[in-house]
Write a protein that holds these residues in place. Structure first.
Motif, PDB file in Angstrom:
ATOM      1  N   ILE A 107       0.879  -1.167   0.000  1.00 33.09           N
ATOM      2  CA  ILE A 107       0.000   0.000   0.000  1.00 33.09           C
ATOM      3  C   ILE A 107       0.916   1.216   0.000  1.00 33.09           C
ATOM      4  O   ILE A 107       1.708   1.409   0.934  1.00 33.09           O
ATOM      5  CB  ILE A 107      -0.923   0.009   1.231  1.00 33.09           C
ATOM      6  CG1 ILE A 107      -1.801  -1.252   1.221  1.00 33.09           C
ATOM      7  CG2 ILE A 107      -1.787   1.265   1.263  1.00 33.09           C
ATOM      8  CD1 ILE A 107      -2.231  -1.702   2.587  1.00 33.09           C
ATOM      9  N   ILE A 108       0.849   2.021  -1.063  1.00 41.15           N
ATOM     10  CA  ILE A 108       1.727   3.177  -1.209  1.00 41.15           C
ATOM     11  C   ILE A 108       1.002   4.411  -0.699  1.00 41.15           C
ATOM     12  O   ILE A 108      -0.123   4.689  -1.106  1.00 41.15           O
ATOM     13  CB  ILE A 108       2.144   3.383  -2.681  1.00 41.15           C
ATOM     14  CG1 ILE A 108       2.537   2.053  -3.334  1.00 41.15           C
ATOM     15  CG2 ILE A 108       3.275   4.396  -2.775  1.00 41.15           C
ATOM     16  CD1 ILE A 108       3.723   1.372  -2.722  1.00 41.15           C
ATOM     17  N   VAL A 109       1.665   5.166   0.184  1.00 44.41           N
ATOM     18  CA  VAL A 109       1.042   6.323   0.830  1.00 44.41           C
ATOM     19  C   VAL A 109       1.792   7.599   0.446  1.00 44.41           C
ATOM     20  O   VAL A 109       3.029   7.641   0.497  1.00 44.41           O
ATOM     21  CB  VAL A 109       1.071   6.165   2.368  1.00 44.41           C
ATOM     22  CG1 VAL A 109       0.470   7.393   3.043  1.00 44.41           C
ATOM     23  CG2 VAL A 109       0.327   4.901   2.786  1.00 44.41           C
ATOM     24  N   VAL A 110       1.037   8.633   0.054  1.00 48.48           N
ATOM     25  CA  VAL A 110       1.627   9.955  -0.175  1.00 48.48           C
ATOM     26  C   VAL A 110       1.897  10.570   1.191  1.00 48.48           C
ATOM     27  O   VAL A 110       0.978  10.864   1.951  1.00 48.48           O
ATOM     28  CB  VAL A 110       0.684  10.854  -0.994  1.00 48.48           C
ATOM     29  CG1 VAL A 110       1.273  12.258  -1.126  1.00 48.48           C
ATOM     30  CG2 VAL A 110       0.440  10.261  -2.382  1.00 48.48           C
ATOM     31  N   ALA A 111       3.182  10.774   1.511  1.00 46.11           N
ATOM     32  CA  ALA A 111       3.568  11.156   2.877  1.00 46.11           C
ATOM     33  C   ALA A 111       3.985  12.610   3.009  1.00 46.11           C
ATOM     34  O   ALA A 111       4.204  13.072   4.138  1.00 46.11           O
ATOM     35  CB  ALA A 111       4.710  10.257   3.357  1.00 46.11           C
ATOM     36  N   SER A 112       4.083  13.341   1.921  1.00 45.11           N
ATOM     37  CA  SER A 112       4.468  14.752   2.019  1.00 45.11           C
ATOM     38  C   SER A 112       3.880  15.515   0.843  1.00 45.11           C
ATOM     39  O   SER A 112       4.140  15.185  -0.312  1.00 45.11           O
ATOM     40  CB  SER A 112       5.996  14.887   2.039  1.00 45.11           C
ATOM     41  OG  SER A 112       6.376  16.236   2.214  1.00 45.11           O
ATOM     42  N   THR A 113       3.085  16.534   1.140  1.00 47.28           N
ATOM     43  CA  THR A 113       2.459  17.356   0.104  1.00 47.28           C
ATOM     44  C   THR A 113       1.889  18.612   0.746  1.00 47.28           C
ATOM     45  O   THR A 113       1.606  18.635   1.948  1.00 47.28           O
ATOM     46  CB  THR A 113       1.325  16.587  -0.616  1.00 47.28           C
ATOM     47  OG1 THR A 113       0.648  17.467  -1.519  1.00 47.28           O
ATOM     48  CG2 THR A 113       0.313  16.044   0.363  1.00 47.28           C
ATOM     49  N   GLY A 114       1.713  19.641  -0.058  1.00 50.00           N
ATOM     50  CA  GLY A 114       1.100  20.865   0.439  1.00 50.00           C
ATOM     51  C   GLY A 114      -0.409  20.796   0.482  1.00 50.00           C
ATOM     52  O   GLY A 114      -1.054  21.720   0.983  1.00 50.00           O
ATOM     53  N   VAL A 157       3.352   0.804   3.073  1.00 49.47           N
ATOM     54  CA  VAL A 157       2.791   0.022   4.177  1.00 49.47           C
ATOM     55  C   VAL A 157       2.721  -1.412   3.666  1.00 49.47           C
ATOM     56  O   VAL A 157       1.948  -1.732   2.762  1.00 49.47           O
ATOM     57  CB  VAL A 157       1.389   0.527   4.574  1.00 49.47           C
ATOM     58  CG1 VAL A 157       0.820  -0.342   5.695  1.00 49.47           C
ATOM     59  CG2 VAL A 157       1.448   1.989   5.010  1.00 49.47           C
ATOM     60  N   ARG A 158       3.557  -2.273   4.226  1.00 53.01           N
ATOM     61  CA  ARG A 158       3.680  -3.654   3.722  1.00 53.01           C
ATOM     62  C   ARG A 158       3.208  -4.640   4.789  1.00 53.01           C
ATOM     63  O   ARG A 158       3.873  -4.816   5.821  1.00 53.01           O
ATOM     64  CB  ARG A 158       5.125  -3.947   3.326  1.00 53.01           C
ATOM     65  CG  ARG A 158       5.361  -5.361   2.801  1.00 53.01           C
ATOM     66  CD  ARG A 158       6.765  -5.475   2.229  1.00 53.01           C
ATOM     67  NE  ARG A 158       6.910  -4.658   1.032  1.00 53.01           N
ATOM     68  CZ  ARG A 158       8.103  -4.262   0.537  1.00 53.01           C
ATOM     69  NH1 ARG A 158       9.221  -4.603   1.162  1.00 53.01           N
ATOM     70  NH2 ARG A 158       8.141  -3.530  -0.559  1.00 53.01           N
ATOM     71  N   PRO A 159       2.054  -5.278   4.581  1.00 52.77           N
ATOM     72  CA  PRO A 159       1.576  -6.267   5.554  1.00 52.77           C
ATOM     73  C   PRO A 159       2.614  -7.362   5.799  1.00 52.77           C
ATOM     74  O   PRO A 159       3.277  -7.818   4.861  1.00 52.77           O
ATOM     75  CB  PRO A 159       0.307  -6.821   4.889  1.00 52.77           C
ATOM     76  CG  PRO A 159      -0.168  -5.691   4.029  1.00 52.77           C
ATOM     77  CD  PRO A 159       1.084  -5.056   3.493  1.00 52.77           C
ATOM     78  N   LYS A 160       2.726  -7.777   7.055  1.00 54.73           N
ATOM     79  CA  LYS A 160       3.707  -8.791   7.411  1.00 54.73           C
ATOM     80  C   LYS A 160       3.295 -10.175   6.950  1.00 54.73           C
ATOM     81  O   LYS A 160       4.123 -11.081   6.920  1.00 54.73           O
ATOM     82  CB  LYS A 160       3.939  -8.768   8.930  1.00 54.73           C
ATOM     83  CG  LYS A 160       4.579  -7.463   9.403  1.00 54.73           C
ATOM     84  CD  LYS A 160       4.748  -7.406  10.916  1.00 54.73           C
ATOM     85  CE  LYS A 160       5.380  -6.083  11.340  1.00 54.73           C
ATOM     86  NZ  LYS A 160       5.539  -5.961  12.816  1.00 54.73           N
ATOM     87  N   GLN A 161       2.018 -10.338   6.613  1.00 54.12           N
ATOM     88  CA  GLN A 161       1.544 -11.546   5.938  1.00 54.12           C
ATOM     89  C   GLN A 161       0.742 -11.124   4.719  1.00 54.12           C
ATOM     90  O   GLN A 161      -0.165 -10.290   4.834  1.00 54.12           O
ATOM     91  CB  GLN A 161       0.686 -12.403   6.871  1.00 54.12           C
ATOM     92  CG  GLN A 161       1.496 -13.264   7.816  1.00 54.12           C
ATOM     93  CD  GLN A 161       0.741 -14.529   8.233  1.00 54.12           C
ATOM     94  OE1 GLN A 161      -0.362 -14.802   7.781  1.00 54.12           O
ATOM     95  NE2 GLN A 161       1.355 -15.314   9.102  1.00 54.12           N
TER      96      GLN A 161
END
Length: 289
Positions: A178-185, A212-216
């Motif tokens: 799951i890719i998250v946008v972590a910095s933006t205006g 965010v990478r699930p451990k399973q």
């Protein structure tokens, strides 16, 4: 007629008053003009009503999806089966030392569910930083905020590539990430997520994203849904807001509390949502015709 009689260069056309003066058109009787105007206004009014109705329906579809997700994460979307293995058994296989958090909120859920933080079930992975001088035409694709669209990970025409010497297996995009946008205006875009539905070779995330990478792997489809909910969006916008730039820290993601159902129930929830969203998406497509 007008286009054929415009004067000027190829790139800049001009309309002279003489062209309009010589313009001829059929003129109906005055009474018929009135009837034409009334009829056109009636049809335009109907078109406006239809367009407004389409907008209202599109809004309703969006709200319905949000409600479905809300029901899902609160255990109200599909029947619960007492024969399902409790979620805590799965969590103990991930971490034998796992201790569930008991609080007032968790008592609202089935005993087979378990209160966890994202850190209990996922790894948070940062992106690659690179020198601008190293940007080239081929190599490792670096995902940025623009690559996260409509819950998916896409290629863009202006994607950045860096040398293979930057290869990092941790932030290489894998199926289930799951890719998250972590910095933006933008308060609207902060925390926006995209799901990697496949391994994407030679593709890593940039420094303004997080994985965010699930451990399973089996947890990935359900956790993906959690990151589409209004609850998650509200949480992230609150903790990440800044005066100019909004930043999602690793701790913000790690500390986000979720309620995890048994794996079998997760699978039933995901299947039901796919069925319901498919119907809503078909309606959405019909509105766009």
């Amino acid at each position: 007629y007008l286009e054929d009689n415009l004067a000027g260069s190829t790139n800049q056309k001009e309309l002279y008053i003489g062209v309009l003066s010589d313009l001829s058109f059929p003129l109906p009787p005055l009474a018929e003009q009135h009837r034409i105007v009334v009829e056109i206004e009636r049809w335009f009014s109907l078109i406006d009503i239809i367009e407004t109705g389409k907008d209202d329906l599109q809004t309703a579809i969006k709200q319905t999806k949000s409600k479905i997700l809300d029901l899902a994460i609160h255990g109200k979307l599909v029947p619960q089966d007492p024969n399902d293995e409790p979620a805590i058994e799965l969590l103990k296989r991930i971490n034998p030392d796992f201790t569930p958090c008991d609080n007032g909120h968790s008592r609202k859920f089935s005993q087979s569910w378990c209160s966890v933080t994202v850190n209990d079930v996922c790894s948070i992975i940062g992106g690659v930083s690179y020198n601008k001088a190293d940007i080239q035409d081929t190599g490792i694709r670096v995902l940025r905020g623009g690559n996260i669209q409509n819950g998916k990970v896409i290629d863009c025409f202006d994607d950045v590539f860096i040398p293979l010497s930057y290869q990092n297996n941790d932030n290489q995009v894998q199926h289930g990430d799951i890719i998250v946008v972590a910095s933006t205006g933008s308060q609207t875009l902060i925390g926006k997520t995209g799901f990697a539905d496949r391994d994407i070779p030679k593709t890593q995330i940039g420094a303004f994203l997080r994985i965010v990478r699930p451990k399973q792997k089996a947890l990935s489809p359900y956790i993906r849904l959690i990151f589409q909910t209004d609850d998650y969006k509200g949480y992230i916008r609150n903790v990440a807001k800044g005066s100019n730039i909004n930043n999602v820290k690793n701790a913000h993601l790690q500390n986000y509390q979720i309620y995890l159902p048994p794996l079998e129930e997760q699978q039933r929830i995901v299947q039901k949502i796919e069925e319901l969203f498919s119907v809503l998406d078909n309606i959405q497509k019909a509105l766009e015709v």
